[in-house]
Design a protein around this motif. Structure first.
Motif, PDB file in Angstrom:
ATOM      1  N   ALA A 128     -16.072  -0.568   9.914  1.00 31.75           N
ATOM      2  CA  ALA A 128     -17.672   0.809  10.520  1.00 31.75           C
ATOM      3  C   ALA A 128     -17.052   0.780  12.171  1.00 31.75           C
ATOM      4  CB  ALA A 128     -18.999   0.189  10.490  1.00 31.75           C
ATOM      5  N   SER A 129     -16.379  -0.275  12.891  1.00 27.54           N
ATOM      6  CA  SER A 129     -16.114   0.261  14.554  1.00 27.54           C
ATOM      7  C   SER A 129     -15.041   1.149  14.267  1.00 27.54           C
ATOM      8  CB  SER A 129     -15.790  -1.329  14.612  1.00 27.54           C
ATOM      9  OG  SER A 129     -14.306  -1.811  13.986  1.00 27.54           O
ATOM     10  N   VAL A 130     -14.219   1.048  13.317  1.00 27.67           N
ATOM     11  CA  VAL A 130     -12.802   1.457  12.944  1.00 27.67           C
ATOM     12  C   VAL A 130     -13.465   3.035  13.269  1.00 27.67           C
ATOM     13  CG1 VAL A 130     -10.593   2.249  11.940  1.00 27.67           C
ATOM     14  CG2 VAL A 130     -11.074   0.045  12.476  1.00 27.67           C
ATOM     15  N   LEU A 131     -14.632   4.098  12.674  1.00 32.55           N
ATOM     16  CA  LEU A 131     -14.863   4.318  12.309  1.00 32.55           C
ATOM     17  C   LEU A 131     -15.582   5.366  13.088  1.00 32.55           C
ATOM     18  CD1 LEU A 131     -14.580   4.793   8.153  1.00 32.55           C
ATOM     19  CD2 LEU A 131     -12.617   5.106   9.727  1.00 32.55           C
ATOM     20  N   ALA A 132     -16.300   4.419  13.716  1.00 34.64           N
ATOM     21  CA  ALA A 132     -16.909   4.977  14.829  1.00 34.64           C
ATOM     22  C   ALA A 132     -16.616   5.855  15.604  1.00 34.64           C
ATOM     23  CB  ALA A 132     -17.506   3.441  16.492  1.00 34.64           C
ATOM     24  N   PRO A 133     -17.591   7.166  15.552  1.00 28.20           N
ATOM     25  CA  PRO A 133     -17.337   8.315  16.577  1.00 28.20           C
ATOM     26  C   PRO A 133     -17.112   8.176  17.770  1.00 28.20           C
ATOM     27  CG  PRO A 133     -19.015   8.862  15.141  1.00 28.20           C
ATOM     28  CD  PRO A 133     -18.897   7.397  14.903  1.00 28.20           C
ATOM     29  N   HIS A 134     -16.225   8.715  18.775  1.00 25.22           N
ATOM     30  CA  HIS A 134     -15.843   8.413  19.711  1.00 25.22           C
ATOM     31  C   HIS A 134     -15.058   9.849  20.387  1.00 25.22           C
ATOM     32  CE1 HIS A 134     -11.911   7.626  18.455  1.00 25.22           C
ATOM     33  NE2 HIS A 134     -11.419   7.349  19.424  1.00 25.22           N
ATOM     34  N   PRO A 185      -4.029   6.997   8.056  1.00 26.56           N
ATOM     35  CA  PRO A 185      -4.573   7.569   9.417  1.00 26.56           C
ATOM     36  C   PRO A 185      -3.923   8.117  10.668  1.00 26.56           C
ATOM     37  CG  PRO A 185      -5.771   5.470   8.325  1.00 26.56           C
ATOM     38  CD  PRO A 185      -4.520   5.357   8.102  1.00 26.56           C
ATOM     39  N   VAL A 186      -4.636   8.984  11.149  1.00 29.16           N
ATOM     40  CA  VAL A 186      -3.989   9.766  12.320  1.00 29.16           C
ATOM     41  C   VAL A 186      -4.248   9.029  13.606  1.00 29.16           C
ATOM     42  CG1 VAL A 186      -3.779  11.517  13.473  1.00 29.16           C
ATOM     43  CG2 VAL A 186      -4.061  12.149  11.461  1.00 29.16           C
ATOM     44  N   ALA A 187      -3.789   8.577  14.457  1.00 30.04           N
ATOM     45  CA  ALA A 187      -4.007   7.727  15.589  1.00 30.04           C
ATOM     46  C   ALA A 187      -3.184   8.306  17.228  1.00 30.04           C
ATOM     47  CB  ALA A 187      -3.371   6.287  15.525  1.00 30.04           C
ATOM     48  N   HIS A 188      -2.362   8.157  16.676  1.00 32.10           N
ATOM     49  CA  HIS A 188      -1.560   8.889  17.792  1.00 32.10           C
ATOM     50  C   HIS A 188      -1.473  10.113  17.632  1.00 32.10           C
ATOM     51  CE1 HIS A 188      -0.651   5.109  19.458  1.00 32.10           C
ATOM     52  NE2 HIS A 188      -0.142   5.168  18.494  1.00 32.10           N
ATOM     53  N   LYS A 189      -1.711  11.797  18.128  1.00 32.56           N
ATOM     54  CA  LYS A 189      -2.339  13.022  18.235  1.00 32.56           C
ATOM     55  C   LYS A 189      -2.129  13.424  17.405  1.00 32.56           C
ATOM     56  CE  LYS A 189       1.734  12.538  21.662  1.00 32.56           C
ATOM     57  NZ  LYS A 189       3.175  12.696  21.874  1.00 32.56           N
ATOM     58  N   PRO A 190      -3.733  13.424  17.650  1.00 32.11           N
ATOM     59  CA  PRO A 190      -4.372  13.663  16.213  1.00 32.11           C
ATOM     60  C   PRO A 190      -4.343  15.609  16.786  1.00 32.11           C
ATOM     61  CG  PRO A 190      -6.136  12.533  17.785  1.00 32.11           C
ATOM     62  CD  PRO A 190      -4.459  12.095  18.561  1.00 32.11           C
ATOM     63  N   LEU A 191      -5.042  15.871  15.663  1.00 30.63           N
ATOM     64  CA  LEU A 191      -5.462  17.598  15.874  1.00 30.63           C
ATOM     65  C   LEU A 191      -6.512  18.263  16.017  1.00 30.63           C
ATOM     66  CD1 LEU A 191      -4.483  20.246  15.329  1.00 30.63           C
ATOM     67  CD2 LEU A 191      -5.451  19.892  13.264  1.00 30.63           C
ATOM     68  N   ALA A 192      -6.743  18.824  17.337  1.00 33.45           N
ATOM     69  CA  ALA A 192      -8.047  19.225  18.038  1.00 33.45           C
ATOM     70  C   ALA A 192      -8.198  20.639  17.996  1.00 33.45           C
ATOM     71  CB  ALA A 192      -7.324  18.962  19.046  1.00 33.45           C
ATOM     72  N   VAL A 193      -9.039  20.882  17.239  1.00 29.09           N
ATOM     73  CA  VAL A 193      -9.223  22.864  17.098  1.00 29.09           C
ATOM     74  C   VAL A 193     -10.298  23.448  17.555  1.00 29.09           C
ATOM     75  CG1 VAL A 193      -8.464  22.335  14.655  1.00 29.09           C
ATOM     76  CG2 VAL A 193     -10.695  21.657  14.871  1.00 29.09           C
ATOM     77  N   ASN A 232      -9.894   9.140  13.207  1.00 28.86           N
ATOM     78  CA  ASN A 232      -8.892   8.346  12.069  1.00 28.86           C
ATOM     79  C   ASN A 232      -8.522   9.369  10.972  1.00 28.86           C
ATOM     80  OD1 ASN A 232      -9.321   5.526  13.162  1.00 28.86           O
ATOM     81  ND2 ASN A 232     -10.542   5.934  14.100  1.00 28.86           N
ATOM     82  N   GLN A 233      -8.304  10.253  11.473  1.00 31.79           N
ATOM     83  CA  GLN A 233      -8.438  11.078   9.554  1.00 31.79           C
ATOM     84  C   GLN A 233      -7.032  10.493   9.012  1.00 31.79           C
ATOM     85  OE1 GLN A 233      -7.980  15.015  10.433  1.00 31.79           O
ATOM     86  NE2 GLN A 233      -7.941  16.687   8.127  1.00 31.79           N
ATOM     87  N   THR A 234      -7.778  10.341   7.508  1.00 30.98           N
ATOM     88  CA  THR A 234      -7.096  10.158   6.306  1.00 30.98           C
ATOM     89  C   THR A 234      -5.960  10.860   5.531  1.00 30.98           C
ATOM     90  OG1 THR A 234      -8.579   9.949   4.781  1.00 30.98           O
ATOM     91  CG2 THR A 234      -9.195   8.462   6.741  1.00 30.98           C
ATOM     92  N   PRO A 250      -4.846   2.594  19.566  1.00 29.54           N
ATOM     93  CA  PRO A 250      -3.962   1.300  19.177  1.00 29.54           C
ATOM     94  C   PRO A 250      -2.464   1.528  19.426  1.00 29.54           C
ATOM     95  CG  PRO A 250      -5.166   1.455  17.555  1.00 29.54           C
ATOM     96  CD  PRO A 250      -5.560   3.005  18.451  1.00 29.54           C
ATOM     97  N   LYS A 251      -2.134   0.828  20.987  1.00 31.12           N
ATOM     98  CA  LYS A 251      -0.856   0.754  20.664  1.00 31.12           C
ATOM     99  C   LYS A 251       0.833   0.733  19.989  1.00 31.12           C
ATOM    100  CE  LYS A 251      -1.418   2.370  25.379  1.00 31.12           C
ATOM    101  NZ  LYS A 251      -1.192   3.506  25.040  1.00 31.12           N
ATOM    102  N   ASP A 252       0.043   0.083  18.822  1.00 26.61           N
ATOM    103  CA  ASP A 252       0.508  -0.295  17.603  1.00 26.61           C
ATOM    104  C   ASP A 252       0.405  -0.039  16.773  1.00 26.61           C
ATOM    105  OD1 ASP A 252      -1.620  -1.733  17.376  1.00 26.61           O
ATOM    106  OD2 ASP A 252      -0.536  -4.022  16.831  1.00 26.61           O
TER     107      ASP A 252
END
Length: 278
Positions: free
Chosen positions: A4-10, A177-185, A226-228, A259-261
């Motif tokens: 749940a913490s990973v998916l918490a909206p931010h 899931p997307v961590a780095h460089k997600p897509l903004a609309v 975290n889009q899968t 997360p860097k890794d």
């Protein structure tokens, strides 16, 4: 299993690269090698601080006709996306089904797709070495969208253009899931069309056009944290109907909280002409 913490909206404070002119010539970009002595483009960047709002948990609030984008959960049978012919044979029909069921399409013509991964440092830029586009843009201008119908479907173009025509991109993460460089609309409702800057898109045998976008503090941006690979973003790039969202600017962006890794983003976008008539 994601916690749940990973998916918490931010929401993410970040920087987006808007349009800035270079020189006096009208904006242009060569798709392949430019003529000798000519820069590949004259599109400058104007980095601006923005807040990208997280749509996680609110996915159903957004729609193609209201906002210009839509989030859809739609797992794919294709998992690797490592063979163009298999993508066309197995994945294209899935994209057609999405656009018929979600967007109400009667006819779908897919004209290309692009795989994006972190570019290899020693690789030459090109179709097999494309990273995320970190520049606010729309893939087609209104004029270029109509021209695409004539280009791809010349025999049916006049008839098809008498009814509603859209161009919709179907964007999906690959492998993780997307961590780095997600897509903004960007929400159509907060866009001033005076912010759109036509850019000549010069192919070896023809010419199209895209939009770059000038900064406007009224723009409102979203992404899906975290889009899968089971979730797609539908991005409207053109709509012939004028009483609803007609397009949405979009861009990859840096999430400093990622997360860097975490693995680097991999994604596929499929571009389609979408018709309300057969």
């Amino acid at each position: 299993m994601a916690t749940a913490s990973v998916l918490a909206p931010h929401d993410v404070p970040t920087t987006l690269n808007y349009y800035a002119p270079i020189g006096e010539e009208a904006p242009y970009q060569y798709v392949q090698e430019p003529p000798a002595g000519t820069p590949p483009n004259n599109i400058g960047t104007d980095p601006k601080p923005v807040l990208v709002h997280d749509a996680r948990g609110r996915e159903n609030e957004f729609s193609l006709d209201q906002n210009g984008f839509q989030y859809v959960k739609w797992p794919s049978v294709e998992k690797e996306f490592d063979d163009d012919e298999r993508i066309k044979e197995q994945y294209y029909p899935e994209v057609e089904e999405i656009l018929k069921k979600v967007a109400g399409a009667k006819r779908v013509f897919i004209f290309d797709h692009t795989i994006r991964r972190k570019p290899t440092e020693d690789g030459k830029p090109g179709p097999q070495n494309r990273g995320p586009v970190e520049r606010v843009h729309i893939d087609q201008t209104y004029k270029a969208s109509v021209a695409r119908v004539h280009y791809h479907l010349p025999e049916d173009a006049e008839r098809l253009l008498k009814s509603r025509v859209r161009i919709i991109n179907v964007w999906r993460p690959i492998h993780h899931p997307v961590a780095h460089k997600p897509l903004a609309v960007s929400d159509w409702r907060y866009l001033d069309e005076n912010d759109l800057v036509p850019v000549r898109f010069i192919y070896p045998d023809r010419e199209g056009s895209t939009y770059s976008v000038r900064y406007n503090p009224n723009h409102r941006w979203y992404y899906l944290s975290n889009q899968t690979p089971d979730e797609v973003t539908l991005i409207k790039c053109y709509d012939s109907e004028e009483d609803r969202a007609r397009l949405t600017p979009h861009s990859a962006f840096l999430d400093p909280t990622a997360p860097k890794d975490a693995p680097h983003r991999e994604s596929i976008e499929v571009r389609a002409l979408v018709f309300d008539t057969e």
